[in-house]
Design an enzyme around this catalytic site. Structure first.
Site, mmCIF file in Angstrom:
data_model
loop_
_atom_site.group_PDB
_atom_site.id
_atom_site.type_symbol
_atom_site.label_atom_id
_atom_site.label_comp_id
_atom_site.label_asym_id
_atom_site.label_seq_id
_atom_site.Cartn_x
_atom_site.Cartn_y
_atom_site.Cartn_z
ATOM 1 N N GLY A 12 0.821 -1.202 0.000
ATOM 2 C CA GLY A 12 0.000 0.000 0.000
ATOM 3 C C GLY A 12 0.850 1.246 0.000
ATOM 4 N N LYS A 34 5.012 0.049 8.204
ATOM 5 C CA LYS A 34 4.693 1.325 7.559
ATOM 6 C C LYS A 34 5.865 2.289 7.733
ATOM 7 C CE LYS A 34 0.861 4.692 7.438
ATOM 8 N NZ LYS A 34 -0.450 5.017 8.068
ATOM 9 N N ASP A 213 -11.153 10.386 10.092
ATOM 10 C CA ASP A 213 -11.023 9.969 8.693
ATOM 11 C C ASP A 213 -11.523 8.531 8.519
ATOM 12 O OD1 ASP A 213 -10.448 10.274 6.007
ATOM 13 O OD2 ASP A 213 -8.328 9.729 6.206
#
Length: 385
Positions: A12, A34, A213
């Protein structure tokens, strides 16, 4: 990195960082890693918010992504594990100063401090030598050991902060869009997903965390023998405030306009101050889209996304924007026109009523997160009977 983790492939990429699939070197456990490059203070502030929120949630809820560890990249191939509760001071300094603090800047400050200390000692010696010769002096003890220099007189070389690496649990089902739209509708699975999301947001709000979000892209799925386990992720825009006070969530107000267009609440669209109830509106958009399989295609994108909207001719308008322009707008639930056949059965009267409450233009009319799970279960049970 290879001494701690093995990076396998990129899974991603977003505006702020890249996510890799990896494995722990010692155990072989699969993890998501990440990388967040510390290139500017605005990004660093988001990274620290995400880190603080994930540390607060720790591994305490099955429907919130778990953080295993955080590493600070200090060189091209060097990583330094961060202790729980600790953050690199230079990253905090970068946020406060509005510019990235480099190692050279920190070294210069340390050199200045050392010079100031040397000048002070020189002045002390000068004053001492200026004493009158008749002034009684304490005789020197030659056998006396010289005290070791204090630790602060030998400041360590400041570490470089190239990137933060967040090591999290790996979700093999992709995000919620990919998972739900890759197969035919399944009412039982949809009901399980919305229940789990209710539980996750209730947990976050109980800790004083407003996500800001919530959308299918930021919900990941783990496949298990008992069915999908959803995980709320991506806390880069989240805000932390005080937790419950006397059983009531504090009503901290936020002013930054942030989130994703199709899931933003009317008060956020209008630039007003808003509370954690903005998350409840985002859930309402997601739930409506999940239960009716409503999708849209953003300009320039090739993959459809789950999300409800208002049709204005050929154009799709986000619900929040439409309700900001007209607070009395009557939403039609179930929706008459859907775009992702085959279609599931429409939600029943009890669920339709709950969805309308979640999507109320007035934030105070939306149910709080700590009541949502019970109301969801009640509505699903009532419509089943």
């Amino acid at each position: 990195m290879e001494e701690l983790y093995t990076l396998e492939r990129e899974v991603g990429r977003g505006s702020y960082g890249v996510v890799f699939e990896g494995h722990m070197a010692k155990t072989g456990q699969r993890v998501a890693i990440k990388r967040l490059p510390c290139s500017n203070p605005e990004c660093i502030e988001l990274y620290l918010q995400e880190l603080w929120a994930m540390r607060a949630t720790a591994k305490n809820h099955v429907n919130v992504i778990a953080l295993h560890s955080c590493l600070l990249q200090t060189g091209p191939r060097s990583l330094k594990p961060l202790k729980p509760g600790k953050v690199p001071p230079r990253l905090v300094e970068s946020v406060l100063k509005g510019s990235v603090v480099r190692a050279a800047q920190s070294q210069e400050r340390n050199d200045t401090q050392r010079r100031s200390s040397s000048v002070s000692r020189l002045q002390d010696r000068t004053k001492s030598s200026a004493f009158d010769s008749t002034t009684p002096q304490r005789p020197q003890n030659k056998a006396r050991k010289r005290p070791a220099p204090r630790e602060e007189e030998q400041p360590p070389t400041p570490l470089r902060c190239l990137a933060l690496w967040l090591v999290m649990e790996y979700c093999d089902g992709g995000d919620l869009n990919q998972y739900l739209l890759s197969g035919p509708p399944d009412c039982q699975r949809n009901h399980s997903v919305v229940r789990q999301l209710c539980s996750a947001v209730a947990f976050l709000h109980s800790l004083g965390i407003t996500h800001r979000d919530l959308k299918p892209d930021n919900v990941l799925v783990c496949i298990s023998q008992r069915g999908p386990v959803v995980k709320v992720a991506d806390f880069g825009l989240s805000k932390m405030s005080e937790g419950p006070v006397d059983g009531e969530l504090t009503r901290q107000h936020f002013s930054s306009t942030c989130g994703s267009d199709f899931y933003m609440a009317p008060e956020v669209w209008g630039g007003l101050t808003y509370t954690a109830q903005a998350d409840i509106f985002s859930l309402g958009v997601m739930f409506w889209a999940i239960l009716e399989r409503i999708t849209f295609l953003e300009e320039g994108a090739t993959q459809e996304q789950l999300g409800a909207y208002v049709c204005r001719g050929r154009w799709l308008m986000p619900l929040g924007e439409a309700l900001w322009e007209n607070a009395d707008l009557q939403l039609c639930i179930p929706m008459k026109f859907k775009r992702a056949p085959p279609l599931p059965p429409p939600p029943g009267p009890a669920m339709s009523s709950l969805l309308l409450d979640l999507l109320a233009s007035n934030p105070d009319a939306r149910p709080p997160a700590d009541q949502l799970e019970a109301r969801m279960s009640s509505a699903l049970k009532e419509d089943t009977h």
